[in-house]
Design an enzyme around this catalytic site. Sequence first.
Site, PDB file in Angstrom:
ATOM      1  CE  LYS A 122      -3.576   2.322   2.678  1.00 14.75           C
ATOM      2  NZ  LYS A 122      -4.495   2.292   3.805  1.00 14.75           N
ATOM      3  CD  GLU A 154       9.334  -5.980   7.077  1.00 15.35           C
ATOM      4  OE1 GLU A 154       9.040  -4.883   6.539  1.00 15.35           O
ATOM      5  OE2 GLU A 154       9.142  -6.234   8.279  1.00 15.35           O
ATOM      6  N   GLY A 197      -4.811  -1.786   4.934  1.00 11.28           N
ATOM      7  CA  GLY A 197      -3.993  -2.895   4.449  1.00 11.28           C
ATOM      8  C   GLY A 197      -4.610  -4.260   4.712  1.00 11.28           C
ATOM      9  NE  ARG A 198      -6.219  -3.920  10.908  1.00 15.19           N
ATOM     10  CZ  ARG A 198      -5.582  -2.756  11.018  1.00 15.19           C
ATOM     11  NH1 ARG A 198      -4.465  -2.553  10.357  1.00 15.19           N
ATOM     12  NH2 ARG A 198      -6.056  -1.792  11.778  1.00 15.19           N
ATOM     13  CD  GLU A 225      -1.699  -4.449  11.472  1.00 13.26           C
ATOM     14  OE1 GLU A 225      -0.489  -4.736  11.562  1.00 13.26           O
ATOM     15  OE2 GLU A 225      -2.263  -4.286  10.366  1.00 13.26           O
ATOM     16  CG  HIS A 280      -4.059 -36.323  16.166  1.00 19.48           C
ATOM     17  ND1 HIS A 280      -4.286 -37.549  16.749  1.00 19.48           N
ATOM     18  CD2 HIS A 280      -5.071 -36.114  15.298  1.00 19.48           C
ATOM     19  CE1 HIS A 280      -5.381 -38.078  16.221  1.00 19.48           C
ATOM     20  NE2 HIS A 280      -5.884 -37.226  15.354  1.00 19.48           N
ATOM     21  CE  LYS A 290       5.877  -1.030  10.048  1.00 19.02           C
ATOM     22  NZ  LYS A 290       4.888  -0.353   9.223  1.00 19.02           N
TER      23      LYS A 290
HETATM   24  O1  F6P Z   1       3.363  -2.875   9.740  1.00 19.98           O
HETATM   25  C1  F6P Z   1       1.998  -3.130   9.626  1.00 19.98           C
HETATM   26  C2  F6P Z   1       1.497  -2.815   8.243  1.00 19.98           C
HETATM   27  O2  F6P Z   1       1.417  -1.450   8.065  1.00 19.98           O
HETATM   28  C3  F6P Z   1       0.165  -3.493   7.999  1.00 19.98           C
HETATM   29  O3  F6P Z   1      -0.893  -2.781   8.512  1.00 19.98           O
HETATM   30  C4  F6P Z   1       0.185  -3.631   6.526  1.00 19.98           C
HETATM   31  O4  F6P Z   1      -0.766  -4.545   6.068  1.00 19.98           O
HETATM   32  C5  F6P Z   1       1.601  -4.082   6.304  1.00 19.98           C
HETATM   33  O5  F6P Z   1       2.345  -3.344   7.240  1.00 19.98           O
HETATM   34  C6  F6P Z   1       2.138  -3.891   4.922  1.00 19.98           C
HETATM   35  O6  F6P Z   1       2.108  -2.545   4.535  1.00 19.98           O
HETATM   36  P1  F6P Z   1       2.253  -2.136   3.019  1.00 19.98           P
HETATM   37  O7  F6P Z   1       1.128  -2.727   2.265  1.00 19.98           O
HETATM   38  O8  F6P Z   1       2.216  -0.637   3.014  1.00 19.98           O
HETATM   39  O9  F6P Z   1       3.577  -2.657   2.530  1.00 19.98           O
END
Ligand code: F6P
Length: 525
Positions: free
Chosen positions: A188, A194, A246-247, A332, A363, A491
Amino acid sequence: MWEDLKRHADRIDGRRIEGLFENDKRATEFSLDAVGMLFDYSKTQLDGDIREALIDVAKQAGVEARRDEMFSGAKINETEGRAVLHTALRNLDGGPVMVDGDDVMPGVLDTLKRMEALATEIRASNVTDVVNIGIGGSDLGPAMAYLALSPYADGPRCHFVSNVDGADIADVLTGLDPETTLFIVASKTFTTIETMTNARTAKAWLSDKGVSSDGRFVALSSNKEKAGEWGIPEARVLGFEDWVGGRYSMWGPIGLSLMIAIGPDGFRAFLRGGQEMDRHFRAAELHENMPVLLALVGMWHNQVLGHATRAVLPYDNRLSRLAAYLQQLEMESNGKGVSMDGADLPFNSGPVVWGEPGTNGQHAFYQLIHQGTRVIPCEFMVAARGHEPELRHHHELLIANCLAQSEALMRGRTLDEAREKVAGTFEGDELERQAKHRVFPGNRPSTTLIYPLLDPETLGKIIALYEHRVFVEGVILGINSYDQWGVELGKELASSLGPVVSGEASADGKDGSTKQLVDYVLKNR
Ligand code: F6P
């Protein structure tokens, strides 16, 4: 109102759930058949008075008014000044949705058409493998749904890379053909460390293999400028607005990998399922409203009775990533310590959500659910039929196990029953000792969601059900379910620790533990 619920909690203390079934209408009175699914919450301590008290709590919190505000584009994400309109992404034929005086639907439907054109082009091309690079909401939704809907996947194979651990991308790239692999950079913000690290590694991999990156990347982002700067042309960027959290974003461009896998028609069926749940959520009275009831049962268990976790237990192997998906969605969203106005929350925030598909969990960790000292409310899910008609006996066994677990949790086994079990094998003190180990306290609550078949439409309904459950719980708690400030601190510290771990900066100023850990890394890398 919470006091009222606490009084009910005291009133029912020691009451056995199975006793409630002396009312032979209990099962139907405490379940809801709607949108083609049956939600059975009769194996809980809820009785008519408790349900009324819970519904009063929802009414007094203004759930209905807040729900209408959300659907109408009001900026209910107050800490970020944003509307919350992931529902617009599945509003296929629901009319205009206004934000700041503008109808967002033409843009949403236009983006959906662009997604469909791109997915169709990719499905018809020589692409054999699609790698979605994203994390959190830009990964978990499509990754979960890709597994869930594998019987409908007839496009290129999809892979999901999320972790900054190089092992993730290295393992995915092993065996892929650079000439026929397409990368989707899903972010987003288009700044997430990452994702950007993995995207650069993917680019370098192509270059190492002597393959041009041209046409091999697609971006899914609200930040078109950053995607452009990164070298992805506008025609390969699918955007979405800041009112899609995002979620909550798998219904739009973030769902592209799923659309490529199952095709545009399958994806539309998924959206239709979500839309159907939205319509139910908006129209049904609170006591016949599935997301509201799911939320209230959850709050009864967590905020009133104090059960700190809940297990999500799908008897549906293809929902193996559902718990991970719900962990982000629920924790979250509702893992907050202050209410909307900044005051400390006077009750517990949302619970820890965890789980694994049945029967595997049986199990592994069900021992603790049955005989551990803490009560863990369980949310079972199962389909009436599977996708493998030739393996119907498997499915029957699966359902039998699912139903057996909720029955066992409720009934338990008394000491007398346990004595009978071991009577032939032991006697005297040893019989007593052995019997004690075989006692199940029972009276452990669970709900069961049952649906005909895990098809795209049903998955859409289930995901929208859980989204709205989170919303209802958030409104009742008085929190903002749509921000996530709690992820920021880690972060920030990670970016300051990066140069320390690589040995370019000193660990001075860090605490003794952190210094010691850095020191170990520097000596052992
Ligand atoms: O660190 C949490 C977060 O902001 C989530 O809410 C989000 O889904 C995820 O990181 C990834 O963010 P982006 O889509 O901006 O890479």
